[in-house]
Scaffold this motif. Structure first.
Motif, PDB file in Angstrom:
ATOM      1  N   GLN A 153     146.658  16.462  10.127  1.00  0.00           N
ATOM      2  CA  GLN A 153     145.440  16.989  10.748  1.00  0.00           C
ATOM      3  C   GLN A 153     145.774  18.207  11.592  1.00  0.00           C
ATOM      4  OE1 GLN A 153     143.026  13.950  12.775  1.00  0.00           O
ATOM      5  NE2 GLN A 153     144.349  12.426  11.817  1.00  0.00           N
ATOM      6  N   ILE A 154     144.843  19.147  11.644  1.00  0.00           N
ATOM      7  CA  ILE A 154     144.970  20.268  12.579  1.00  0.00           C
ATOM      8  C   ILE A 154     143.672  20.392  13.355  1.00  0.00           C
ATOM      9  CG2 ILE A 154     146.598  21.565  11.136  1.00  0.00           C
ATOM     10  CD1 ILE A 154     144.280  23.523  10.555  1.00  0.00           C
ATOM     11  N   ASP A 155     143.795  20.872  14.573  1.00  0.00           N
ATOM     12  CA  ASP A 155     142.646  21.267  15.383  1.00  0.00           C
ATOM     13  C   ASP A 155     142.729  22.786  15.468  1.00  0.00           C
ATOM     14  OD1 ASP A 155     142.310  18.549  15.802  1.00  0.00           O
ATOM     15  OD2 ASP A 155     143.097  18.598  17.851  1.00  0.00           O
ATOM     16  N   PHE A 156     141.586  23.442  15.429  1.00  0.00           N
ATOM     17  CA  PHE A 156     141.609  24.897  15.545  1.00  0.00           C
ATOM     18  C   PHE A 156     140.378  25.412  16.262  1.00  0.00           C
ATOM     19  CE2 PHE A 156     139.598  24.021  11.441  1.00  0.00           C
ATOM     20  CZ  PHE A 156     138.484  24.853  11.450  1.00  0.00           C
ATOM     21  N   LYS A 157     140.515  26.616  16.809  1.00  0.00           N
ATOM     22  CA  LYS A 157     139.406  27.351  17.404  1.00  0.00           C
ATOM     23  C   LYS A 157     139.225  28.608  16.577  1.00  0.00           C
ATOM     24  CE  LYS A 157     138.711  26.772  22.031  1.00  0.00           C
ATOM     25  NZ  LYS A 157     138.854  27.175  23.427  1.00  0.00           N
ATOM     26  N   ILE A 158     137.982  28.959  16.329  1.00  0.00           N
ATOM     27  CA  ILE A 158     137.692  30.143  15.541  1.00  0.00           C
ATOM     28  C   ILE A 158     136.583  30.925  16.226  1.00  0.00           C
ATOM     29  CG2 ILE A 158     136.075  28.877  14.066  1.00  0.00           C
ATOM     30  CD1 ILE A 158     136.972  30.722  11.756  1.00  0.00           C
ATOM     31  N   CYS A 159     136.719  32.220  16.231  1.00  0.00           N
ATOM     32  CA  CYS A 159     135.662  33.116  16.689  1.00  0.00           C
ATOM     33  C   CYS A 159     135.259  33.905  15.446  1.00  0.00           C
ATOM     34  CB  CYS A 159     136.170  34.031  17.798  1.00  0.00           C
ATOM     35  SG  CYS A 159     134.904  35.177  18.402  1.00  0.00           S
ATOM     36  N   CYS A 160     134.010  33.748  15.027  1.00  0.00           N
ATOM     37  CA  CYS A 160     133.603  34.330  13.751  1.00  0.00           C
ATOM     38  C   CYS A 160     132.197  34.908  13.836  1.00  0.00           C
ATOM     39  CB  CYS A 160     133.673  33.281  12.652  1.00  0.00           C
ATOM     40  SG  CYS A 160     132.754  31.776  13.008  1.00  0.00           S
ATOM     41  N   GLY A 161     131.874  35.698  12.838  1.00  0.00           N
ATOM     42  CA  GLY A 161     130.563  36.312  12.751  1.00  0.00           C
ATOM     43  C   GLY A 161     129.515  35.331  12.255  1.00  0.00           C
ATOM     44  N   ASP A 170     146.482  23.670  -1.693  1.00  0.00           N
ATOM     45  CA  ASP A 170     146.550  22.739  -2.820  1.00  0.00           C
ATOM     46  C   ASP A 170     146.560  21.286  -2.348  1.00  0.00           C
ATOM     47  OD1 ASP A 170     146.514  22.209  -5.549  1.00  0.00           O
ATOM     48  OD2 ASP A 170     148.701  22.133  -5.688  1.00  0.00           O
ATOM     49  N   SER A 171     145.768  21.015  -1.293  1.00  0.00           N
ATOM     50  CA  SER A 171     145.768  19.662  -0.755  1.00  0.00           C
ATOM     51  C   SER A 171     144.383  19.124  -0.439  1.00  0.00           C
ATOM     52  CB  SER A 171     146.601  19.617   0.530  1.00  0.00           C
ATOM     53  OG  SER A 171     145.966  20.377   1.532  1.00  0.00           O
ATOM     54  N   GLY A 172     143.393  19.976  -0.324  1.00  0.00           N
ATOM     55  CA  GLY A 172     142.072  19.540   0.111  1.00  0.00           C
ATOM     56  C   GLY A 172     142.001  19.502   1.622  1.00  0.00           C
ATOM     57  N   ALA A 173     140.802  19.620   2.156  1.00  0.00           N
ATOM     58  CA  ALA A 173     140.590  19.561   3.603  1.00  0.00           C
ATOM     59  C   ALA A 173     139.119  19.310   3.878  1.00  0.00           C
ATOM     60  CB  ALA A 173     141.041  20.859   4.269  1.00  0.00           C
ATOM     61  N   PHE A 174     138.837  18.725   5.031  1.00  0.00           N
ATOM     62  CA  PHE A 174     137.460  18.495   5.447  1.00  0.00           C
ATOM     63  C   PHE A 174     137.418  18.435   6.964  1.00  0.00           C
ATOM     64  CE2 PHE A 174     139.487  14.485   4.453  1.00  0.00           C
ATOM     65  CZ  PHE A 174     139.253  13.715   5.589  1.00  0.00           C
ATOM     66  N   LEU A 175     136.238  18.612   7.535  1.00  0.00           N
ATOM     67  CA  LEU A 175     136.073  18.537   8.979  1.00  0.00           C
ATOM     68  C   LEU A 175     135.723  17.120   9.391  1.00  0.00           C
ATOM     69  CD1 LEU A 175     133.937  21.681   9.882  1.00  0.00           C
ATOM     70  CD2 LEU A 175     136.392  21.396  10.033  1.00  0.00           C
ATOM     71  N   THR A 176     136.244  16.708  10.527  1.00  0.00           N
ATOM     72  CA  THR A 176     135.833  15.444  11.115  1.00  0.00           C
ATOM     73  C   THR A 176     135.055  15.682  12.396  1.00  0.00           C
ATOM     74  OG1 THR A 176     137.917  15.246  12.314  1.00  0.00           O
ATOM     75  CG2 THR A 176     137.783  14.169  10.154  1.00  0.00           C
ATOM     76  N   THR A 222     133.222  37.410   8.620  1.00  0.00           N
ATOM     77  CA  THR A 222     134.080  38.057   9.608  1.00  0.00           C
ATOM     78  C   THR A 222     134.705  36.996  10.501  1.00  0.00           C
ATOM     79  OG1 THR A 222     132.678  40.016   9.632  1.00  0.00           O
ATOM     80  CG2 THR A 222     134.151  39.715  11.509  1.00  0.00           C
ATOM     81  N   VAL A 223     136.032  36.988  10.574  1.00  0.00           N
ATOM     82  CA  VAL A 223     136.761  36.086  11.472  1.00  0.00           C
ATOM     83  C   VAL A 223     137.492  36.964  12.474  1.00  0.00           C
ATOM     84  CG1 VAL A 223     138.582  34.352  11.659  1.00  0.00           C
ATOM     85  CG2 VAL A 223     137.000  34.296   9.709  1.00  0.00           C
ATOM     86  N   HIS A 224     137.075  36.875  13.741  1.00  0.00           N
ATOM     87  CA  HIS A 224     137.685  37.683  14.801  1.00  0.00           C
ATOM     88  C   HIS A 224     139.007  37.079  15.265  1.00  0.00           C
ATOM     89  CE1 HIS A 224     133.976  39.976  15.016  1.00  0.00           C
ATOM     90  NE2 HIS A 224     133.311  38.842  15.120  1.00  0.00           N
ATOM     91  N   SER A 225     139.060  35.745  15.324  1.00  0.00           N
ATOM     92  CA  SER A 225     140.300  35.072  15.702  1.00  0.00           C
ATOM     93  C   SER A 225     140.301  33.659  15.136  1.00  0.00           C
ATOM     94  CB  SER A 225     140.466  35.029  17.224  1.00  0.00           C
ATOM     95  OG  SER A 225     139.460  34.231  17.824  1.00  0.00           O
ATOM     96  N   TYR A 236     130.368  29.589   7.438  1.00  0.00           N
ATOM     97  CA  TYR A 236     130.268  28.135   7.337  1.00  0.00           C
ATOM     98  C   TYR A 236     131.654  27.537   7.543  1.00  0.00           C
ATOM     99  CZ  TYR A 236     125.594  28.848   5.534  1.00  0.00           C
ATOM    100  OH  TYR A 236     124.281  29.207   5.400  1.00  0.00           O
ATOM    101  N   ILE A 237     131.849  26.891   8.684  1.00  0.00           N
ATOM    102  CA  ILE A 237     133.168  26.377   9.049  1.00  0.00           C
ATOM    103  C   ILE A 237     133.602  25.258   8.097  1.00  0.00           C
ATOM    104  CG2 ILE A 237     134.561  25.386  10.905  1.00  0.00           C
ATOM    105  CD1 ILE A 237     133.584  28.316  11.316  1.00  0.00           C
ATOM    106  N   ARG A 238     132.671  24.441   7.649  1.00  0.00           N
ATOM    107  CA  ARG A 238     133.031  23.391   6.692  1.00  0.00           C
ATOM    108  C   ARG A 238     133.557  24.004   5.393  1.00  0.00           C
ATOM    109  NH1 ARG A 238     128.721  21.520   9.486  1.00  0.00           N
ATOM    110  NH2 ARG A 238     128.933  19.474  10.419  1.00  0.00           N
ATOM    111  N   SER A 239     132.940  25.090   4.963  1.00  0.00           N
ATOM    112  CA  SER A 239     133.410  25.778   3.755  1.00  0.00           C
ATOM    113  C   SER A 239     134.769  26.417   3.992  1.00  0.00           C
ATOM    114  CB  SER A 239     132.407  26.857   3.324  1.00  0.00           C
ATOM    115  OG  SER A 239     131.192  26.263   2.939  1.00  0.00           O
ATOM    116  N   LEU A 240     134.973  26.957   5.189  1.00  0.00           N
ATOM    117  CA  LEU A 240     136.265  27.552   5.529  1.00  0.00           C
ATOM    118  C   LEU A 240     137.366  26.493   5.468  1.00  0.00           C
ATOM    119  CD1 LEU A 240     137.675  30.178   6.767  1.00  0.00           C
ATOM    120  CD2 LEU A 240     137.500  28.933   8.913  1.00  0.00           C
ATOM    121  N   ALA A 241     137.095  25.299   6.011  1.00  0.00           N
ATOM    122  CA  ALA A 241     138.083  24.206   5.963  1.00  0.00           C
ATOM    123  C   ALA A 241     138.369  23.825   4.517  1.00  0.00           C
ATOM    124  CB  ALA A 241     137.575  23.003   6.754  1.00  0.00           C
ATOM    125  N   ARG A 242     137.328  23.712   3.716  1.00  0.00           N
ATOM    126  CA  ARG A 242     137.507  23.380   2.292  1.00  0.00           C
ATOM    127  C   ARG A 242     138.359  24.439   1.602  1.00  0.00           C
ATOM    128  NH1 ARG A 242     132.734  24.853  -0.223  1.00  0.00           N
ATOM    129  NH2 ARG A 242     133.841  26.811  -0.348  1.00  0.00           N
TER     130      ARG A 242
END
Length: 113
Positions: free
Chosen positions: A54-62, A79-85, A9-12, A66-72
């Motif tokens: 790079q992007i910065d984001f805020k998420i409110c979730c249930g 079609d570019s790949g992504a990871f958290l720093t 669940t992603v609220h925002s 897993y935020i790392r999985s969400l970024a991936r």
């Protein structure tokens, strides 16, 4: 390793900053160790080359998200790949960083006991 999909669940979700990077940048040929067939870039030791967008984001979730999985997953969708720093949890339930005590406040409180 197979990653089993899970409903979350992603609220925002709010992008708070975007840095486009250098379009002529070519990352070194480091391949994702989990899915080598994708050829996606994986940064060693979390160091982000300056040329990558790079992007910065805020998420409110249930719970259980897993935020790392969400970024991936977002990277795969683009079609570019992504990871958290960086990752910072700002609240859990009714507890929030904004209302947290500082270490000095806690030390002062303990001295009064």
């Amino acid at each position: 390793a197979v990653i089993t999909p899970k409903e979350v669940t992603v609220h925002s979700f709010q992008i708070t900053a975007f840095r486009p990077g250098d379009p002529s940048f070519t990352p070194p040929p480091i391949v994702d160790s989990i899915q080598p067939q994708t050829g996606l870039y994986k940064s060693p030791l979390g160091i982000v080359p300056e040329g990558l967008p790079q992007i910065d984001f805020k998420i409110c979730c249930g719970k259980g998200t897993y935020i790392r999985s969400l970024a991936r997953d977002l990277g795969l969708l683009l079609d570019s790949g992504a990871f958290l720093t960086a990752l910072r949890r700002e609240s859990v339930g009714s507890y929030s960083v904004a209302e947290a005590s500082t270490p000095d406040t806690i030390v002062d409180y303990l001295k009064q006991l």
